[in-house]
Write a protein that holds these residues in place. Sequence first.
Motif, mmCIF file in Angstrom:
data_model
loop_
_atom_site.group_PDB
_atom_site.id
_atom_site.type_symbol
_atom_site.label_atom_id
_atom_site.label_comp_id
_atom_site.label_asym_id
_atom_site.label_seq_id
_atom_site.Cartn_x
_atom_site.Cartn_y
_atom_site.Cartn_z
ATOM 1 N N THR A 155 65.012 -32.359 12.993
ATOM 2 C CA THR A 155 64.361 -33.579 12.514
ATOM 3 C C THR A 155 64.692 -34.846 13.296
ATOM 4 O OG1 THR A 155 66.126 -33.681 10.838
ATOM 5 C CG2 THR A 155 63.995 -32.786 10.155
ATOM 6 N N TYR A 158 61.546 -36.920 13.945
ATOM 7 C CA TYR A 158 61.111 -37.667 12.754
ATOM 8 C C TYR A 158 61.962 -38.912 12.558
ATOM 9 C CZ TYR A 158 61.197 -38.905 7.803
ATOM 10 O OH TYR A 158 61.189 -39.607 6.615
ATOM 11 N N TYR A 162 60.632 -42.829 12.727
ATOM 12 C CA TYR A 162 60.397 -43.211 11.330
ATOM 13 C C TYR A 162 60.103 -44.697 11.175
ATOM 14 C CZ TYR A 162 61.352 -43.955 6.354
ATOM 15 O OH TYR A 162 61.272 -44.328 5.043
ATOM 16 N N LYS A 166 55.853 -44.221 9.354
ATOM 17 C CA LYS A 166 56.272 -43.044 8.591
ATOM 18 C C LYS A 166 55.263 -41.910 8.670
ATOM 19 C CE LYS A 166 56.867 -45.375 4.759
ATOM 20 N NZ LYS A 166 57.253 -45.732 3.363
ATOM 21 N N ILE A 170 55.987 -38.051 10.498
ATOM 22 C CA ILE A 170 56.161 -36.834 9.700
ATOM 23 C C ILE A 170 55.016 -35.843 9.856
ATOM 24 C CG2 ILE A 170 54.988 -37.480 7.531
ATOM 25 C CD1 ILE A 170 57.529 -36.518 6.069
ATOM 26 N N TYR A 173 55.732 -32.371 11.121
ATOM 27 C CA TYR A 173 56.640 -31.653 10.218
ATOM 28 C C TYR A 173 55.885 -31.111 9.002
ATOM 29 C CZ TYR A 173 60.358 -33.460 13.116
ATOM 30 O OH TYR A 173 61.168 -33.732 14.190
ATOM 31 N N LEU A 193 68.861 -37.007 9.550
ATOM 32 C CA LEU A 193 68.379 -37.450 8.246
ATOM 33 C C LEU A 193 69.444 -38.357 7.638
ATOM 34 C CD1 LEU A 193 66.895 -34.090 6.899
ATOM 35 C CD2 LEU A 193 65.632 -36.066 7.789
ATOM 36 N N ASN A 197 65.689 -42.505 5.648
ATOM 37 C CA ASN A 197 64.493 -41.694 5.904
ATOM 38 C C ASN A 197 64.407 -40.418 5.079
ATOM 39 O OD1 ASN A 197 66.106 -39.655 7.265
ATOM 40 N ND2 ASN A 197 66.063 -40.908 9.124
ATOM 41 N N PHE A 201 60.950 -38.003 3.634
ATOM 42 C CA PHE A 201 60.844 -36.646 4.174
ATOM 43 C C PHE A 201 60.773 -35.632 3.039
ATOM 44 C CE2 PHE A 201 62.381 -32.740 6.158
ATOM 45 C CZ PHE A 201 61.679 -32.729 7.359
#
Length: 252
Positions: A155, A158, A162, A166, A170, A173, A193, A197, A201
């Motif tokens: 991730t 992402y 982010y 957003k 994503i 994913y 992560l 964020n 997610f």
Amino acid sequence: MTRLSVNVNKIATLRNSRGGNNPDLLKVARDCEAFGAQGITVHPRPDERHIRYADVYALKDIVTTEFNIEGNCQEQKFVDLVLNIKPHQVTLVPDALGQLTSNHGWDTIANKVYLTETVKKFKDQGIRVSLFVDPQTEMVEAAAETGTDRIELYTEGYATKYTEGKEASIADYVKAAQTAQKVNLGLNAGHDLDLNNLAYFAENIPGLLEVSIGHALISDALYFGLETTIQMYLARLSGIKTAEEIPAEGEV
């Protein structure tokens, strides 16, 4: 709710920087579980610069939630460790020797034969297997053909994008997660992560079973304390605001 597995590598890094046993890795793992974490993750590397192989054996005796061992299955020492420990889950990561941190997923197409043989080796011993992959539908589909139980979406992409947008960050994913559902793969996620964020997610990735978080969580614990930090991460996964996020009376 998506499960939170705490990666305790950074605790070992801090301990190793001075020698001795402070902080106590085993106590931290016990505390993480007591504070609500549903799993403990470790990622031993050949140079043992953070988690030592002896730590993994010691953790096996005290972890009462899910024990997840990540690592490079191209290292025979790692394979032997996992087969001896028999954790609940092994996450196979294509690290290079001496790599600072994981930075890409498996090419499950090019490595399908090798991964199929390796996955079987662990599954034959009753160990659930997850493959670390990038959010590409073709890699997810090929992962399913190896016989793996789950994939873990890498991730960092992402997390990096982010703040720029957003929805765009994503999109790949979501597609990868939908593909995982179609080919009957369980879905985990991890890498970068954090408190900023994670909620978005978790809310938007279908079928997300587990996240593994280490660096950000341990860093946040320096400010908020370990118990509060774990509760904040669990709240992000459940969509519940914590006391720290609820405005006081009269505040906007």
